[in-house]
Design an enzyme around this catalytic site. Structure first.
Site, PDB file in Angstrom:
ATOM      1  N   LYS A  16       9.705   2.923   6.486  1.00  0.00           N
ATOM      2  CA  LYS A  16       9.050   3.164   7.775  1.00  0.00           C
ATOM      3  C   LYS A  16       9.698   2.386   8.918  1.00  0.00           C
ATOM      4  CE  LYS A  16       4.560   3.605   9.951  1.00  0.00           C
ATOM      5  NZ  LYS A  16       3.106   3.619   9.774  1.00  0.00           N
ATOM      6  N   PHE A  24       0.838  -1.199   0.000  1.00  0.00           N
ATOM      7  CA  PHE A  24       0.000   0.000   0.000  1.00  0.00           C
ATOM      8  C   PHE A  24       0.875   1.252   0.000  1.00  0.00           C
ATOM      9  CE2 PHE A  24      -2.351   3.307   2.441  1.00  0.00           C
ATOM     10  CZ  PHE A  24      -3.278   3.581   1.446  1.00  0.00           C
TER      11      PHE A  24
END
Ligand SMILES: Cc1ncc(C[n+]2csc(CCOP(=O)(O)OP(=O)(O)O)c2C)c(N)n1
Ligand SMILES: [Mg+2]
Lengths: 157, 570
Positions: free
Chosen positions: B164, B114
């Site tokens: 991340k 995503f």
């Protein structure tokens, strides 16, 4: 137009091949051959780029702008040792087997695998020599051929 | 002693603080969220843009107004792709920019996760350099390198992509080492032999022109340029990116050459016997067809980027180096010589008189942009920072505004990015809260990034926006008029035009409108008196005006179209 050979010393960092090839194609130039491999210096790779261009100066300058490109030398064809590698799989049968192997031997190609109906040869040499060998094998039926990795070194740097 | 453990995100914020970054522009999102947490507690000011393109242009405006690094932050995927335009813009105009983007977790990279985009690949051709961080401990070193690469040599954008999981990875502070960039060593000092050769050419020139551009501004060498030009009496043309590098109004200043340059500037190059080109790149908007460009001139070409030299035009004297050093070197090497340029300067003075820029503002006719600009400049006492969009209005500003200082003219020169003006003005005003910052924009351009007006109101950034409302993509219309038989395909904006005054008000700004000559002074005075919020003026101008002079793309600079009448010869 004649071929120009660039020997490009680069930092061995991720993406450096993509940076170099995209810089060349972005300016609309073609690459005839490009090979990359490690050098004797840790963390440094060498690319050999063969192009056909008038604008090689501009390409050199653009490549030099890449942060990971350390040095570019254009090799003088007169003083350059160049070699290329080839793997060629050719059809053989009872009738042709001897002749194929004989021709390969004369061309100093090395047979690396021989089966019932095929033989695989390995050869290194100049592009010209490899072309010649390919031509010799053609009548027998080339099943597959891979060439690549033209590399070059200046004889007295 | 055990090291204090901090996250990759904290390393980013701390590194930015160490690098003296005081302001960043950005939009948060999933992948970059960990970085926004420590940013909240940092003294660094974060300005929340409404679109990452806006954030990028803000960082550019900040960088161009200050000459320092601009920083933009975005999330992965669409955040990063929205940054491509400002990155490409900064690459073209050599603006020092640092973009930090979030990336999906390193374990997910390559899986079409995503909001995954291949940011390093996408931005490769739009940056000077870029990085993908693979371990949090790299962050301080990479950010130090990134700033250095962005701001040194020929400045440009650098992107750092951070997955991340690495933002969340705990590690100790790693003091960055001295930089070791074996493939990146900009040449700053010009070769003295080349300087000497250049000086020799200059000494024997009768018709020299200093052709200077953005390089003077990047190297902060306007004073050195002034010394060289005025000591030896050499006329100066300033390109679109170089406006302000030499003061307009000075008798040696010929202002902008090229496609919409003034007659004298363009012609002076054609007539010159020696181009002293410094910090310019012989852009096609200056040269037109290079085969017909300055055919009688020898060329000295100095640039910090060796790839620019000889790219378009062969140089008799190529000089690689920082413009400041080049200018100092030349001034030194010429010491004691007197150039024989008096009659050349006289010719050019006559030319200026005979071929002035002009416009025709009728008392009761529609407003003309050049008139409006002159009135505005008359009313502004201080040196304003003028930030333009792209189109007719941009050319008129460059032609008619008097620029006397560097870094006071910001525009998108190389990429020609519509939507640049408003966010770039916000960036400039952020850097200089007390300066007068004017976003002088086209109505087409304004509609590309107008949501950033909310950013300005929210953040108390009191920019002044003038929307030149000609109801058209005026520059497109001009080309259609000349080259496409006045077939105005998709260039009219009039069918559904926003009410710019209401739009401004709905976004927390003051909205004003001017439509006729009598309004101009009054409305501008009102605008200039408001300093606590952004102001926008809907400046309704002639929908059918054209910018002259003009040299059609690919034409010869010897054939300048001066007015509508000349068009008939085409
Ligand atoms: C992002 C982008 N899209 C398209 C263009 C092509 N283009 C150049 S000028 C122009 C019209 C600009 O219109 P406006 O902002 O109203 O300025 P004007 O010419 O009317 O002063 C267009 C569409 C561009 N430069 N940038
Ligand atoms: Mg318009």
């Amino acid at each position: 137009m004649s071929e120009r050979i660039l020997s490009v010393l680069v930092e061995d960092k991720p993406g450096v091949l993509a940076r170099v090839s995209s810089t060349i194609s972005r300016r609309g130039f073609n690459i005839n051959s490009l090979s990359v491999g490690p050098t004797h210096i840790e963390g440094r790779s060498k690319m050999t780029i063969v192009t056909e261009l008038d604008a090689v100066e501009q390409v050199k300058k653009q490549l030099n702008k890449l942060v990971n490109v350390i040095k570019i030398v254009e090799l003088d064809p007169e003083m350059t040792i160049e070699t290329e590698v080839l793997l060629l799989k050719v059809s053989i049968n009872k009738d042709t087997q001897t002749s194929v192997i004989e021709k390969a031997n004369l061309s100093s190609a090395k047979s690396v695998d021989v089966g019932q109906d095929y033989a695989i040869f390995e050869m290194t040499g100049s592009s010209k020599e490899l072309n010649k060998f390919e031509k010799l094998m053609k009548p027998f039926g080339i099943i597959e051929m891979v060439r690549g990795g033209r590399i070059a070194i200046q004889s007295n740097l | 002693m055990t090291k204090e453990l901090i996250t990759g995100a904290e390393l980013i914020v701390r590194s930015l603080e160490h690098l003296n970054v005081s302001t960043v522009f950005g939009v948060p999102g999933g992948a970059i969220l960990p970085a926004y947490d420590p940013l909240y507690d940092s003294p660094i000011r974060h300005i929340l843009a409404r679109h990452e393109q806006g954030a990028g242009h803000m960082a550019e405006g900040y960088a161009q107004a200050t000459g320092e690094l601009g920083v933009v932050i975005a999330t992965s995927g669409p955040g990063a792709t929205n940054l491509i335009t400002p990155l490409a813009n900064a690459l073209m105009d050599s603006t020092p920019l640092l973009a930090i983007t979030g990336q999906v977790a390193s374990t997910a990279i390559g899986n079409d996760a995503f909001q995954e985009a291949y940011t390093v690949g996408l931005s490769m051709a739009a940056t000077k350099h870029n990085y993908l961080i693979t371990d949090a401990s790299e962050i301080p070193q990479v950010l130090k390198e990134a700033k250095y690469i962005a701001t040194s040599g020929r400045p440009g954008p650098v992107l750092v992509d951070v997955p991340k999981d690495i933002l969340n990875q705990k590690t100790g502070w790693v003091e960055p080492k001295d930089l070791d960039l074996p493939g990146y060593k900009p040449t700053l000092e010009p070769n003295p032999k080349m300087i000497q050769q250049a000086a020799n050419l200059i000494k024997s020139s009768k018709k020299p022109i200093l052709y200077v551009g953005g390089g003077i501004i990047h190297s902060n060498s306007h004073k050195e340029l002034y010394d060289l030009a005025t000591t030896y009496n050499i006329p100066v043309v300033t390109t679109l990116m170089g406006r302000g590098a030499f003061p307009d109004g000075h008798e040696l200043c010929l202002e902008m050459p090229g496609m919409h340059g003034n007659y004298t500037a363009t012609t002076s190059i054609q007539d010159s016997d020696l181009l002293i080109a410094i910090g310019v790149r012989f852009d096609d908007r200056v040269t037109a067809n290079p085969d017909f460009f300055a055919q009688n001139a020898k060329v000295i070409h100095a640039d910090i980027d060796p790839a620019e030299i000889g790219k378009v035009r062969e140089a008799q004297v190529p000089i690689v180096g920082d413009a400041k050093n080049v200018l100092i070197g030349l001034t030194e090497a010429l010491k004691g010589s007197e150039l024989d340029t008096a009659s050349w300067i006289n010719d050019l003075r006559e030319m200026k008189k005979n071929f002035p820029l002009n416009y025709d503002q009728k008392d009761d006719g529609p407003l003309k942009v050049p008139y409006v600009l002159e009135q505005l400049q008359n009313l502004t006492e201080e040196e304003a920072v003028v930030v333009s969009g792209v189109g007719q209005h941009q050319m008129w500003i460059s032609q008619h505004w008097n620029f006397t200082e560097p870094n006071t003219w910001l525009n998108s020169g190389g990429l020609g990015t519509m939507g640049y003006s408003l966010p770039a003005a916000i960036g400039a005003q952020t850097a200089f809260p007390d300066k007068l910052v004017l976003a002088l924009d086209g109505d087409g351009c304004f509609q590309m990034t107008c949501q950033e007006l909310i950013t300005a109101s929210t953040e108390n950034i009191p920019i002044k926006v003038v929307v030149f409302n000609n109801g058209n993509h005026g520059m497109v219309r001009q080309w259609q008029k000349i080259f496409y038989n006045s077939k105005f395909s998709a260039s009219e904006l009039t069918h559904h035009t926003p009410d710019y005054v209401k739009l401004a008000e709905s976004m927390g700004a003051v909205g004003l409108r001017m439509t006729k000559k009598d309004d101009v002074k009054k409305i501008f005075t009102e605008m200039l008196n408001i300093n606590d919020k952004p102001v926008l003026i809907d400046c309704v101008v002639d929908p059918d005006d054209m910018v002259f002079p003009m040299v059609p793309a690919g034409g010869s600079n010897d054939q300048i179209i001066m007015n509508k009448e000349d068009l008939k010869q085409l």
